[in-house]
Motif scaffolding. Structure first.
Motif, PDB file in Angstrom:
ATOM      1  N   LEU A   1     -56.041 -37.285  69.011  1.00 14.01           N
ATOM      2  CA  LEU A   1     -56.501 -36.721  67.752  1.00 14.01           C
ATOM      3  C   LEU A   1     -55.300 -35.980  67.175  1.00 14.01           C
ATOM      4  N   TRP A   2     -54.743 -36.538  66.099  1.00 16.54           N
ATOM      5  CA  TRP A   2     -53.501 -36.003  65.543  1.00 16.54           C
ATOM      6  C   TRP A   2     -53.761 -34.726  64.749  1.00 16.54           C
ATOM      7  N   VAL A   3     -52.838 -33.799  64.866  1.00 11.09           N
ATOM      8  CA  VAL A   3     -52.840 -32.553  64.090  1.00 11.09           C
ATOM      9  C   VAL A   3     -51.595 -32.555  63.216  1.00 11.09           C
ATOM     10  N   THR A   4     -51.794 -32.598  61.916  1.00 11.33           N
ATOM     11  CA  THR A   4     -50.692 -32.566  60.951  1.00 11.33           C
ATOM     12  C   THR A   4     -50.681 -31.217  60.255  1.00 11.33           C
ATOM     13  N   GLY A   5     -49.507 -30.619  60.155  1.00  9.81           N
ATOM     14  CA  GLY A   5     -49.369 -29.353  59.444  1.00  9.81           C
ATOM     15  C   GLY A   5     -48.696 -28.250  60.235  1.00  9.81           C
ATOM     16  N   THR A   6     -48.484 -28.457  61.543  1.00  9.83           N
ATOM     17  CA  THR A   6     -47.831 -27.390  62.310  1.00  9.83           C
ATOM     18  C   THR A   6     -46.334 -27.326  62.035  1.00  9.83           C
ATOM     19  N   TYR A   7     -45.744 -28.391  61.505  1.00  3.71           N
ATOM     20  CA  TYR A   7     -44.337 -28.307  61.082  1.00  3.71           C
ATOM     21  C   TYR A   7     -44.222 -27.352  59.905  1.00  3.71           C
ATOM     22  N   GLN A   8     -45.151 -27.428  58.963  1.00  4.83           N
ATOM     23  CA  GLN A   8     -45.158 -26.526  57.808  1.00  4.83           C
ATOM     24  C   GLN A   8     -45.598 -25.120  58.202  1.00  4.83           C
ATOM     25  N   HIS A   9     -46.436 -25.017  59.225  1.00  2.00           N
ATOM     26  CA  HIS A   9     -46.985 -23.717  59.629  1.00  2.00           C
ATOM     27  C   HIS A   9     -46.824 -23.567  61.148  1.00  2.00           C
ATOM     28  N   PRO A  10     -45.588 -23.346  61.605  1.00  2.00           N
ATOM     29  CA  PRO A  10     -45.314 -23.357  63.053  1.00  2.00           C
ATOM     30  C   PRO A  10     -46.045 -22.283  63.841  1.00  2.00           C
ATOM     31  N   ALA A  11     -46.461 -21.200  63.196  1.00  2.00           N
ATOM     32  CA  ALA A  11     -47.179 -20.155  63.920  1.00  2.00           C
ATOM     33  C   ALA A  11     -48.538 -20.627  64.418  1.00  2.00           C
ATOM     34  N   LEU A  12     -49.056 -21.727  63.839  1.00  2.00           N
ATOM     35  CA  LEU A  12     -50.368 -22.207  64.252  1.00  2.00           C
ATOM     36  C   LEU A  12     -50.317 -23.044  65.531  1.00  2.00           C
ATOM     37  N   ARG A  13     -49.179 -23.648  65.803  1.00  2.00           N
ATOM     38  CA  ARG A  13     -49.113 -24.553  66.953  1.00  2.00           C
ATOM     39  C   ARG A  13     -49.375 -23.842  68.287  1.00  2.00           C
ATOM     40  N   PRO A  14     -48.809 -22.643  68.540  1.00  2.00           N
ATOM     41  CA  PRO A  14     -49.109 -21.979  69.816  1.00  2.00           C
ATOM     42  C   PRO A  14     -50.591 -21.688  70.024  1.00  2.00           C
ATOM     43  N   LEU A  15     -51.359 -21.575  68.939  1.00  2.00           N
ATOM     44  CA  LEU A  15     -52.798 -21.357  69.084  1.00  2.00           C
ATOM     45  C   LEU A  15     -53.502 -22.609  69.592  1.00  2.00           C
ATOM     46  N   LEU A  16     -52.921 -23.774  69.295  1.00  2.00           N
ATOM     47  CA  LEU A  16     -53.566 -25.047  69.632  1.00  2.00           C
ATOM     48  C   LEU A  16     -53.034 -25.685  70.911  1.00  2.00           C
ATOM     49  N   GLU A  17     -51.818 -25.350  71.305  1.00  2.00           N
ATOM     50  CA  GLU A  17     -51.231 -26.006  72.473  1.00  2.00           C
ATOM     51  C   GLU A  17     -52.047 -25.813  73.749  1.00  2.00           C
ATOM     52  N   PRO A  18     -52.737 -24.668  73.947  1.00  2.00           N
ATOM     53  CA  PRO A  18     -53.537 -24.524  75.171  1.00  2.00           C
ATOM     54  C   PRO A  18     -54.855 -25.315  75.158  1.00  2.00           C
ATOM     55  N   VAL A  19     -55.237 -25.904  74.030  1.00  2.00           N
ATOM     56  CA  VAL A  19     -56.510 -26.623  73.955  1.00  2.00           C
ATOM     57  C   VAL A  19     -56.426 -27.866  74.829  1.00  2.00           C
ATOM     58  N   VAL A  20     -57.315 -27.970  75.798  1.00  2.00           N
ATOM     59  CA  VAL A  20     -57.240 -29.048  76.791  1.00  2.00           C
ATOM     60  C   VAL A  20     -57.955 -30.284  76.274  1.00  2.00           C
TER      61      VAL A  20
END
Length: 316
Positions: free
Chosen positions: A213-232
């Motif tokens: 399931l692709w997530v697009t937009g963390t390049y534009q908003h890099p602060a959001l990626r650490p919130l999602l990386e732990p999602v298993v």
């Protein structure tokens, strides 16, 4: 979604006998369901032949709209102060060139428990491309699936309230040029400055293509990626980040490929959740029976896990 290229192929449309027929609108229900029964029912009903491909301004689109309204009411999702429906009129693309479309967005709101005056706007477009050459483009994955995922999220947020206030929007006119989304950011129900994130679901069912399931937009908003990386992962489906860098070109760049593009242009943070292209994309073969229920259920659970992680992490 995305390229909006209509490529008709000859085939026989044969939905399972359980889909609605005739002109009777299926009744929403507040009765409890088991597992993902309601998720699959929403997908099946919205992608049935009766909906006639849900083109903007069509009778099928109106039936789909009535069903989504009935589901919001059944779930208990309130209408915002501006009302449940947001009509608009705008020029958009068609097979014949430019055309004036009259569409209607569908809105709902669930108040937050921690941050009541800042909003996450969750979106999914309910329109598709209608009928062409006598063939119905049912758009099961594009985007009955995203609407069903959004309705499942709303159901769970009513059971366990979000920390931020959430506005739900089922957009009309995406296939005609993101028309409903463009109108929404021009005339939002709350100040645009109070919208801290758009989460857009477009094509959430067919993750078996690559298990992502692709997530697009963390390049534009890099602060959001650490919130999602732990999602298993859920089952064999995991989150993947990308389709949003300068190196992603053409159809591989999804930054403006769906309704989140209107938020991006309005400088509102966004994240798009969706699967990769598959052979039934924008073809009359994008039918309910092509969906693998367990894959769709896992992708929806994963999308909801991701929303919860964002809701917990934002504003802290």
């Amino acid at each position: 979604m995305r390229a909006h290229v209509i490529a008709p192929i000859l085939l026989t449309l044969a939905l399972a006998a359980c889909v609605p027929t005739g002109n009777t609108l299926p009744n929403a229900t507040t009765a409890p369901v088991t597992g993902h029964d309601q998720l699959l029912a929403d997908l099946r009903i919205l992608s049935a032949d009766d909906m006639e491909g849900r083109d903007t301004g069509s009778a099928g689109g109106e039936r789909a709209r009535a069903y989504i309204v009935s589901r919001f009411e059944a779930i208990g999702v309130a209408a915002p102060a501006m009302g449940r429906l947001q009509p608009w009129e705008m020029a958009g693309r068609s097979r014949e060139g430019g055309k004036l479309y009259s569409g209607v967005n569908i809105l709902g709101v669930i108040p937050g428990t921690r941050v009541t005056d800042r909003y996450i706007v969750v979106t999914a477009h309910y329109d598709h491309v209608g009928i062409s050459d006598g063939l119905i483009y049912n758009g099961a994955d594009d985007n009955a699936s995203g609407v069903a995922t959004m309705l499942e999220l709303a159901t769970r947020l009513k059971a366990e309230a979000p920390e931020h206030s959430v506005i739900f929007v089922a957009f009309d006119g995406e296939e005609r040029g993101l028309l409903g989304a463009k109108h929404f950011v021009e005339a939002p129900p709350v100040p645009l400055s109070s919208i801290i994130l758009n989460v857009n679901y477009d094509m959430t069912a067919r993750a078996e293509t690559d298990g992502k399931l692709w997530v697009t937009g963390t390049y534009q908003h890099p602060a959001l990626r650490p919130l999602l990386e732990p999602v298993v992962a859920r089952g064999a489906i995991s989150l993947a980040f990308g389709k949003d860098t300068p190196q992603d070109t053409g159809s591989d760049n999804w930054v403006e490929a769906s309704d989140h593009g209107a938020f991006f242009r309005a400088q509102v943070p966004f994240l798009y959740f969706g699967v990769d292209f598959h052979p039934d994309y924008h073809r009359p073969s994008d039918d309910f029976e092509r969906i693998t229920p367990s894959v769709f259920a896992n992708a929806t659970d994963l999308a909801i896990d991701a929303f919860r992680a964002l809701d917990r992490g934002l504003s802290r």
